[in-house]
Enzyme design. Structure first.
Site, mmCIF file in Angstrom:
data_model
loop_
_atom_site.group_PDB
_atom_site.id
_atom_site.type_symbol
_atom_site.label_atom_id
_atom_site.label_comp_id
_atom_site.label_asym_id
_atom_site.label_seq_id
_atom_site.Cartn_x
_atom_site.Cartn_y
_atom_site.Cartn_z
ATOM 1 C CG LEU A 105 -3.151 -8.644 2.384
ATOM 2 C CD1 LEU A 105 -2.576 -9.034 3.731
ATOM 3 C CD2 LEU A 105 -3.126 -9.839 1.439
ATOM 4 C CG ASP A 106 -2.381 -2.383 4.477
ATOM 5 O OD1 ASP A 106 -3.540 -2.234 4.893
ATOM 6 O OD2 ASP A 106 -1.373 -2.233 5.189
ATOM 7 C CB SER A 107 -3.820 -1.268 -1.817
ATOM 8 O OG SER A 107 -3.363 -1.094 -3.132
ATOM 9 C CB THR A 161 0.323 -6.009 2.037
ATOM 10 O OG1 THR A 161 0.685 -4.918 2.877
ATOM 11 C CG2 THR A 161 0.898 -7.296 2.603
ATOM 12 C CG HIS A 182 -0.972 1.040 7.537
ATOM 13 N ND1 HIS A 182 -0.563 2.215 6.940
ATOM 14 C CD2 HIS A 182 -1.797 0.446 6.642
ATOM 15 C CE1 HIS A 182 -1.121 2.332 5.737
ATOM 16 N NE2 HIS A 182 -1.878 1.262 5.535
#
Length: 231
Positions: A58-60, A62, A157
């Site tokens: 999970l992206d930073s 997000t 992404h």
């Protein structure tokens, strides 16, 4: 002064934990972070007094639902579910324009500064659209839409790339998005963040063999922006 993060726990047992990751908190440590920077696995280790193992990405930038494991064996079992596409992931985003309902299937880059692309599939459905008074360049009275998204694959992404490729940039995306619109939104609403949120995750508990659904409410910043332009 270090930034402090509130990390609501959605579910926890002896094998795994599901939490709501705050926006701008990395999941794990990387080489570009200061040695004392906070990250999710470190903070959860301090909270639970256990070793915490990452399961999926999970992206930073997000926010939202993420599941982690308390053993390498459990982490492996859960990771396999993601690799076999047995997990159902639901995201929410605010995007430029009105994408309607459908599926993006174009290839996406596999990582930053790479030219190599891989197949990716992203399903989406527009839930709400608001008209704004924002006009710039060749665009007039830009529409903003709240979109529900279910990716079938999990590329780097992926959601952000797919929506940008199709000219429905996600608000606050400083890597792929519309920088002018991002700036205008922040000036008008006072909100600055990536408008992408992991709202729901459905997995099978490897030990209990039960289907589990973890959910996280839409962040207040999403409602704040949508309400701003509804008046």
């Amino acid at each position: 002064m270090k930034e402090s993060f509130n990390i609501p726990i959605i579910f926890q047992d002896e094998q795994l934990i599901a939490v709501e990751k705050p926006v701008d908190l990395p999941v794990h440590k990387n080489d570009f972070m200061p040695h004392d920077a906070p990250y999710l696995t470190k903070l959860l280790g301090e909270i639970t007094q256990k070793w915490v193992y990452n399961v999926h990405r999970l992206d930073s930038k997000t926010s939202g639902v993420i599941v982690l494991a308390f053993s390498s064996e459990m982490a492996k079992e859960l990771t396999l579910q993601f690799e076999r596409k047995e997990v159902q992931k639901t995201y929410f985003a605010i995007v430029q324009g009105n994408p309607g309902e459908g599926k993006f299937e174009s290839k996406v880059l596999v990582k930053k500064k790479s030219k190599f692309k891989k197949p990716a599939v992203t399903n989406f459905k527009t839930l709400q659209t608001v008209q704004t008074d924002i006009s710039y360049k060749e665009k007039e009275n830009v529409q903003l839409s709240l979109v529900e998204i279910q990716p079938e694959t999990g590329r780097w992404h992926q959601i952000r790339q797919h929506f940008t490729q199709n000219h429905f940039d996600i608000l606050g995306d400083t890597h792929h998005g519309d920088f002018t619109l991002n700036k205008i939104i922040t000036e008008k609403t006072g909100v600055k963040r990536l408008f992408l949120h992991a709202g729901q995750l459905k997995i099978k508990h490897p030990a209990l063999e039960e289907e589990l659904t973890f959910s996280s409410d839409l962040p207040k910043e999403f409602q704040q922006v949508l309400r701003h332009f509804q008046t």
